[in-house]
Design a protein around this motif. Structure first.
Motif, PDB file in Angstrom:
ATOM      1  N   ASP A 121       0.712  -1.095  -0.133  1.00 12.63           N
ATOM      2  CA  ASP A 121       0.008  -0.032  -0.022  1.00 12.63           C
ATOM      3  C   ASP A 121       0.867   1.260   0.013  1.00 12.63           C
ATOM      4  O   ASP A 121       1.020   2.009   1.042  1.00 12.63           O
ATOM      5  N   GLY A 173       0.475   4.138  -1.387  1.00  8.46           N
ATOM      6  CA  GLY A 173      -0.283   5.326  -1.062  1.00  8.46           C
ATOM      7  C   GLY A 173      -0.279   5.881   0.315  1.00  8.46           C
ATOM      8  O   GLY A 173      -0.065   7.117   0.698  1.00  8.46           O
ATOM      9  N   THR A 174      -0.450   4.899   1.263  1.00 10.00           N
ATOM     10  CA  THR A 174      -0.297   5.014   2.707  1.00 10.00           C
ATOM     11  C   THR A 174       1.027   5.669   3.281  1.00 10.00           C
ATOM     12  O   THR A 174       1.071   6.553   4.062  1.00 10.00           O
ATOM     13  N   LEU A 228       3.319   7.097   1.312  1.00 12.33           N
ATOM     14  CA  LEU A 228       3.588   8.424   0.603  1.00 12.33           C
ATOM     15  C   LEU A 228       2.825   9.684   1.154  1.00 12.33           C
ATOM     16  O   LEU A 228       3.191  10.740   1.326  1.00 12.33           O
ATOM     17  N   LYS A 229       1.513   9.189   1.804  1.00 10.14           N
ATOM     18  CA  LYS A 229       0.587  10.570   2.247  1.00 10.14           C
ATOM     19  C   LYS A 229       0.793  10.544   3.652  1.00 10.14           C
ATOM     20  O   LYS A 229       0.017  11.266   4.299  1.00 10.14           O
ATOM     21  N   SER A 230       1.534   9.506   4.303  1.00  9.55           N
ATOM     22  CA  SER A 230       1.761   9.570   5.865  1.00  9.55           C
ATOM     23  C   SER A 230       2.236  10.956   6.504  1.00  9.55           C
ATOM     24  O   SER A 230       3.088  11.641   5.771  1.00  9.55           O
ATOM     25  N   PRO A 231       1.684  11.160   7.597  1.00 13.61           N
ATOM     26  CA  PRO A 231       2.310  12.415   8.470  1.00 13.61           C
ATOM     27  C   PRO A 231       3.763  12.075   8.547  1.00 13.61           C
ATOM     28  O   PRO A 231       4.446  13.011   8.797  1.00 13.61           O
ATOM     29  N   THR A 283       5.995  10.793   6.669  1.00 20.07           N
ATOM     30  CA  THR A 283       6.749  11.073   5.612  1.00 20.07           C
ATOM     31  C   THR A 283       6.829  12.597   5.405  1.00 20.07           C
ATOM     32  O   THR A 283       7.752  13.180   5.044  1.00 20.07           O
ATOM     33  N   ALA A 284       5.671  13.178   5.560  1.00 25.50           N
ATOM     34  CA  ALA A 284       5.516  14.763   5.178  1.00 25.50           C
ATOM     35  C   ALA A 284       6.239  15.271   6.414  1.00 25.50           C
ATOM     36  O   ALA A 284       7.025  16.644   6.117  1.00 25.50           O
ATOM     37  N   GLU A 311       9.699  16.653  -2.985  1.00 21.60           N
ATOM     38  CA  GLU A 311      10.143  17.617  -3.965  1.00 21.60           C
ATOM     39  C   GLU A 311      11.549  17.552  -4.517  1.00 21.60           C
ATOM     40  O   GLU A 311      12.160  18.054  -5.513  1.00 21.60           O
ATOM     41  N   GLU A 339       4.499   2.986  -8.193  1.00 22.57           N
ATOM     42  CA  GLU A 339       3.585   3.995  -7.709  1.00 22.57           C
ATOM     43  C   GLU A 339       4.741   4.942  -6.953  1.00 22.57           C
ATOM     44  O   GLU A 339       4.522   6.073  -6.755  1.00 22.57           O
ATOM     45  N   ALA A 356       6.168   9.075  -7.467  1.00 24.82           N
ATOM     46  CA  ALA A 356       6.287  10.250  -6.453  1.00 24.82           C
ATOM     47  C   ALA A 356       7.475  10.647  -6.115  1.00 24.82           C
ATOM     48  O   ALA A 356       7.685  11.546  -5.395  1.00 24.82           O
TER      49      ALA A 356
END
Length: 270
Positions: A133, A135-136, A138-141, A143-144, A150, A176, A180
């Motif tokens: 998964d 997406g989970t 890449l979009k996780s807090p 990771t952010a 970028e 995927e 990213a």
């Protein structure tokens, strides 16, 4: 069976875990007798398994140093396992104290022990998630908070993709993740294969069967199948090779024959 203090509540310590078996091969202490029993059974067919795992770890260290030399200071290690000595954050931050490392694993023991090891390290973290998964992840807090997607990132998929069967769509998962990543990012990858194993496929298959018996099937892919994971990346010299042949620190011919089992490579995102 007594539960050690480091073992999180809620995990089934009667079932072997691939990350704890790997820890045992590397000489770690975060494994149970059920893990050691499975490892010894696999080693009865393929005695060189610890050599293969240590060679894999040595490749990882060389590849992380290569990434630093290329100016990449962010590392996303998926399927990171239990952080025994010489793991990614130690190598990366030894070369650049500002390097940032995010470990990802779905084994609760690996995650819990990683948190303990990384306590106080503001440039490294661990999260619980599954490669199936992306997406989970890449979009996780997590990771952010730690990684800037970028900018170039070194994506490590080290001895993990062979635990994904074709039905798990491993090529889709890698694609995927690739999409990213910023240009200049790297993929650092190793994969098990019958290629290079100094045994007959029938004998080596006995070790593979042990992983199937513990409900973690090991998929031994060919060179061509492994190379597909690098679609969209430009291979870095010397290409997809046996682990000791990837930019060795010492003459590869001095290695144990088992060290040449499977494949390793690094690719760059254009």
């Amino acid at each position: 069976m007594e539960r050690p203090a480091w073992a999180p509540q809620g995990i089934d310590i009667s079932m072997p875990s691939v990350s704890r078996i790997y820890d045992y091969y590397l000489g770690g202490s975060h494994n149970f007798e059920v893990d050691r029993e499975a490892a010894r059974k696999a080693m009865s067919f393929m005695p060189g398994l610890p050599t293969i795992m240590k060679t894999n770890r040595a490749f990882m260290r060389r590849a992380v140093k290569f990434a630093l030399d290329e100016g990449v200071t962010q590392f996303l290690d998926i399927g990171s396992g239990i952080p025994t000595f010489g793991n990614v954050h130690e190598v990366a931050q030894g070369g650049n104290p500002d390097a940032k490392v995010l470990y990802v694993d779905h084994d609760p023991v690996a995650v819990a022990h990683s948190r303990a090891v990384l306590e106080g390290n503001t440039n490294a973290a661990v999260m619980s998630a599954d490669l199936r998964d992306p997406g989970t992840i890449l979009k996780s807090p997590e990771t952010a908070a730690l990684l800037d997607l970028e900018r170039p990132v070194a994506l490590l998929l080290v001895f993990v993709l062979h635990f994904l069967e074709d039905k798990d769509e491993p090529y889709r998962a890698v694609a995927e993740l690739r999409e990213a990543l910023a240009p200049g990012s790297l993929i650092i990858l190793t994969h098990a294969s019958y290629h290079g194993v100094p045994l007959s496929q029938e004998t080596a298959g006995g070790a593979v069967a042990v992983y199937k018996d513990i409900r973690n099937p090991l998929v031994m892919r060919t060179r061509e199948q492994t190379a597909r994971f690098f679609d969209g990346f430009t291979m870095v010299a010397p290409g997809l090779v046996a682990m000791p042949d990837w930019r060795p620190d010492s003459p590869a011919e001095e290695e144990d024959p088992y060290a040449f089992s499977g494949f390793a490579g690094v690719g760059r995102r254009a």
